[in-house]
Design a protein around this motif. Structure first.
Motif: not given
Length: 161
Positions: A48-53
């Motif tokens: 999810l963090v990767v998707m946000l970035y």
């Protein structure tokens, strides 16, 4: 408790919230929006963090292109979405567990928000590119963390356990 929460760095504990960093896909393609929602709800926290970035970087790049092509309406949409993602990232920091790392990330996110706001007001594509460079560096690190977390969860337990 969030499954996989113990597998993410303590500085950032991701909470699944409505939306995707404030981005709903614009409502233009319901199938794509449904896919994104499914992907978000079924992904481990590090992903999810990767998707946000990834979303943040795409919006920053889009804003810089819009500034360079004098497309003020598109610039405004992209800046708003990028700012939404930055606030989402800031809200997901766990200062109780993250200590100095979460404090440094909060300061970096605050700087990025300020810089993006200045860039939007001054139509400064170079400032957007500057923030995009920071985001790209962090994205590369989070991508590595996500791959390591995925490998750790997919590995069979050691013999004798």
């Amino acid at each position: 408790m969030d499954p996989g929460a113990d597998q993410q760095p303590a500085a950032v504990r991701v909470r699944v919230v409505s939306g995707y960093g404030g981005y709903d896909g614009g409502g233009r393609d319901p199938a794509a929006a449904a896919y994104r929602q499914s992907r978000v709800l079924s992904s481990p926290p590090t992903d999810l963090v990767v998707m946000l970035y990834e979303r943040l970087l795409a919006d920053l790049r889009g804003a810089a292109i819009a500034i360079r092509s004098n497309d003020i309406e598109r610039k405004s949409r992209r800046i708003q979405r990028a700012t939404d993602v930055l606030f989402e990232l800031m809200a997901s920091l766990d200062h109780a567990q993250g200590g100095e790392i979460s404090q440094r990330l909060a300061a970096l996110y605050s700087y990025m928000i300020s810089r993006v706001g200045e860039a939007s007001r001054n139509l400064d594509a170079a400032a957007i590119d500057e923030v995009g460079g920071y985001v790209d560096s962090i994205l590369q690190e989070w991508t590595s963390v996500a791959k390591e977390a995925a490998a750790a969860t997919s590995s069979p337990p050691p013999p004798g356990r």
